[in-house]
Design a protein around this motif. Structure first.
Motif, mmCIF file in Angstrom:
data_model
loop_
_atom_site.group_PDB
_atom_site.id
_atom_site.type_symbol
_atom_site.label_atom_id
_atom_site.label_comp_id
_atom_site.label_asym_id
_atom_site.label_seq_id
_atom_site.Cartn_x
_atom_site.Cartn_y
_atom_site.Cartn_z
ATOM 1 N N GLU A 26 0.838 -1.191 0.000
ATOM 2 C CA GLU A 26 0.000 0.000 0.000
ATOM 3 C C GLU A 26 0.877 1.247 0.000
ATOM 4 O O GLU A 26 1.875 1.324 0.714
ATOM 5 C CB GLU A 26 -0.906 0.014 1.226
ATOM 6 N N PRO A 28 1.043 5.607 0.438
ATOM 7 C CA PRO A 28 0.375 6.601 1.275
ATOM 8 C C PRO A 28 -0.883 7.198 0.636
ATOM 9 O O PRO A 28 -1.801 7.606 1.341
ATOM 10 C CB PRO A 28 1.435 7.681 1.482
ATOM 11 N N THR A 32 -2.883 0.341 -4.058
ATOM 12 C CA THR A 32 -2.463 -0.972 -3.578
ATOM 13 C C THR A 32 -2.018 -1.842 -4.749
ATOM 14 O O THR A 32 -2.448 -1.648 -5.886
ATOM 15 C CB THR A 32 -3.586 -1.705 -2.818
ATOM 16 N N TYR A 59 5.442 2.472 -2.466
ATOM 17 C CA TYR A 59 4.722 1.575 -1.562
ATOM 18 C C TYR A 59 5.521 1.372 -0.286
ATOM 19 O O TYR A 59 6.631 0.864 -0.312
ATOM 20 C CB TYR A 59 4.426 0.249 -2.272
ATOM 21 N N ASP A 60 4.932 1.791 0.830
ATOM 22 C CA ASP A 60 5.676 1.804 2.090
ATOM 23 C C ASP A 60 5.022 0.986 3.202
ATOM 24 O O ASP A 60 5.379 1.107 4.359
ATOM 25 C CB ASP A 60 5.891 3.237 2.553
ATOM 26 N N HIS A 61 4.052 0.164 2.838
ATOM 27 C CA HIS A 61 3.355 -0.617 3.854
ATOM 28 C C HIS A 61 2.952 -1.962 3.252
ATOM 29 O O HIS A 61 2.545 -2.033 2.091
ATOM 30 C CB HIS A 61 2.104 0.133 4.330
ATOM 31 N N THR A 63 0.578 -5.483 4.101
ATOM 32 C CA THR A 63 -0.435 -6.107 4.948
ATOM 33 C C THR A 63 -0.646 -7.541 4.483
ATOM 34 O O THR A 63 -0.709 -7.806 3.280
ATOM 35 C CB THR A 63 -1.773 -5.342 4.862
ATOM 36 N N THR A 74 1.247 -6.746 9.671
ATOM 37 C CA THR A 74 1.516 -5.527 8.895
ATOM 38 C C THR A 74 2.976 -5.166 9.095
ATOM 39 O O THR A 74 3.600 -5.566 10.090
ATOM 40 C CB THR A 74 0.641 -4.342 9.350
ATOM 41 N N ALA A 75 3.506 -4.417 8.153
ATOM 42 C CA ALA A 75 4.895 -3.980 8.262
ATOM 43 C C ALA A 75 5.078 -2.671 7.503
ATOM 44 O O ALA A 75 4.488 -2.473 6.435
ATOM 45 C CB ALA A 75 5.840 -5.031 7.694
ATOM 46 N N SER A 76 5.868 -1.796 8.077
ATOM 47 C CA SER A 76 6.300 -0.592 7.367
ATOM 48 C C SER A 76 7.532 -0.947 6.562
ATOM 49 O O SER A 76 8.357 -1.752 6.990
ATOM 50 C CB SER A 76 6.631 0.524 8.360
ATOM 51 N N GLU A 78 10.905 0.494 4.785
ATOM 52 C CA GLU A 78 11.857 1.607 4.758
ATOM 53 C C GLU A 78 12.737 1.495 3.523
ATOM 54 O O GLU A 78 13.015 0.398 3.048
ATOM 55 C CB GLU A 78 12.739 1.572 6.012
#
Length: 80
Positions: A26, A28, A32, A59-61, A63, A74-76, A78
């Motif tokens: 996903e 910001p 998606t 895409y920074d997330h 799920t 979930t994960a962020s 970097e």
């Protein structure tokens, strides 16, 4: 890549978990991308990957959602 492709790998370890799940990236702004289906082995390991001509940089997330629609993880993400 220098060929204009982006790629990503999702590795999951969830001892005792079975069945399938879906991994989704996903951005910001709400966009998606479905990374693919995770099929858990008997030991709880699963993997999926994506190769695309679309840049994955925004895409920074991530799920992961189970078969029943429940959010499993979930994960962020970097920049490396």
């Amino acid at each position: 890549s220098h060929q204009g492709q982006s790629w990503g790998v999702v590795l999951v370890r969830a001892p005792g978990w079975g069945g399938t799940a879906t991994a989704t990236l996903e951005a910001p702004d709400g966009r998606t991308i479905d990374v693919g289906e995770l099929r858990f082995a008997d030991d709880g390991d699963a993997a999926t990957w994506i190769v695309t001509g679309t840049s994955l940089e925004p895409y920074d997330h991530l799920t992961i959602v189970g078969e029943d629609g429940a959010e499993l993880a979930t994960a962020s993400i970097e920049d490396a």
